[in-house]
Motif scaffolding. Structure first.
Motif, PDB file in Angstrom:
ATOM      1  N   ARG A 209      -5.706  -3.182  -4.168  1.00 50.31           N
ATOM      2  CA  ARG A 209      -6.789  -3.549  -3.255  1.00 50.31           C
ATOM      3  C   ARG A 209      -7.587  -4.690  -3.889  1.00 50.31           C
ATOM      4  O   ARG A 209      -7.972  -4.611  -5.047  1.00 50.31           O
TER       5      ARG A 209
ATOM      6  N   ASP B 100     -12.261  -7.618  -1.370  1.00 47.26           N
ATOM      7  CA  ASP B 100     -12.708  -7.492   0.015  1.00 47.26           C
ATOM      8  C   ASP B 100     -12.000  -6.376   0.769  1.00 47.26           C
ATOM      9  O   ASP B 100     -12.228  -6.195   1.961  1.00 47.26           O
ATOM     10  N   GLY B 101     -11.112  -5.632   0.088  1.00 45.70           N
ATOM     11  CA  GLY B 101     -10.435  -4.514   0.729  1.00 45.70           C
ATOM     12  C   GLY B 101      -9.041  -4.815   1.226  1.00 45.70           C
ATOM     13  O   GLY B 101      -8.346  -3.930   1.696  1.00 45.70           O
ATOM     14  N   TYR B 102      -8.610  -6.081   1.147  1.00 41.01           N
ATOM     15  CA  TYR B 102      -7.241  -6.400   1.543  1.00 41.01           C
ATOM     16  C   TYR B 102      -6.276  -5.707   0.584  1.00 41.01           C
ATOM     17  O   TYR B 102      -6.602  -5.510  -0.589  1.00 41.01           O
TER      18      TYR B 102
ATOM     19  N   ARG C 206     -11.836  -0.639   5.131  1.00 42.57           N
ATOM     20  CA  ARG C 206     -10.851  -0.888   4.073  1.00 42.57           C
ATOM     21  C   ARG C 206      -9.540  -0.140   4.289  1.00 42.57           C
ATOM     22  O   ARG C 206      -8.552  -0.445   3.654  1.00 42.57           O
ATOM     23  N   ASP C 207      -9.521   0.841   5.170  1.00 41.37           N
ATOM     24  CA  ASP C 207      -8.310   1.622   5.411  1.00 41.37           C
ATOM     25  C   ASP C 207      -7.659   1.323   6.756  1.00 41.37           C
ATOM     26  O   ASP C 207      -6.746   2.030   7.180  1.00 41.37           O
TER      27      ASP C 207
END
Length: 151
Positions: free
Chosen positions: A132, A135-137, A88-89
């Motif tokens: 965010r 899905d972490g985008y 995610r990062d």
């Protein structure tokens, strides 16, 4: 040189003339992602997708977002595998939303369930922050300073 029509009067999906740009996101759950973009940004779900592989289509302001689960190579992309971000990062792209009133958008979208990384901060002639998605985008939300000029 080839010519492309760029002076379109209207944009729709699917396009009736010229072209329309849509951003594709690989997601873990089509319905969850469609609901997020509908709830937070007031997106209009045009198609919810299905278990047979049909993607979801969402209109958000003047753009379209396509959400679909990942998968392996296909005949038209024989060496490409699509998947949600593993980290995610560590991302290579993000959506950018320009707003007229960042503080109002921050409050509204936060109240609708958006997960902001930070509150709005001043940077490079604008005020911006990031959301965010499930899905972490990340989605940049920015407002230009009054004296800032593009180009």
């Amino acid at each position: 040189m080839n010519q492309v029509q760029v002076e379109q009067k209207s944009y729709q999906m699917p396009p009736q003339d010229g072209f329309t740009v849509a951003h594709f996101l690989t997601v873990a759950d089509i319905e969850r992602s469609a609901r997020f973009y509908e709830t937070v940004f007031g997106g209009r779900i045009l198609s919810r997708g299905d278990s047979s592989g049909a993607p979801g289509y969402i209109q958000i302001a003047n753009t379209w977002l396509i959400v679909n689960i990942g998968g392996g190579p296909t005949p038209d992309k024989p060496s490409v595998t699509l998947s949600v971000p593993a980290d995610r990062d560590s991302l290579s792209s993000f959506m950018n939303i320009r707003v007229a009133d960042i503080q109002a958008c921050y409050e509204l979208w936060r109240n609708r369930g958006a997960e902001f990384i930070t509150e709005p901060k001043d940077k490079y002639g604008e005020t911006r922050c990031y959301i965010r998605d499930p899905d972490g985008y990340i989605i940049e939300v920015g407002q230009s300073k009054p004296d800032f000029a593009y180009g």
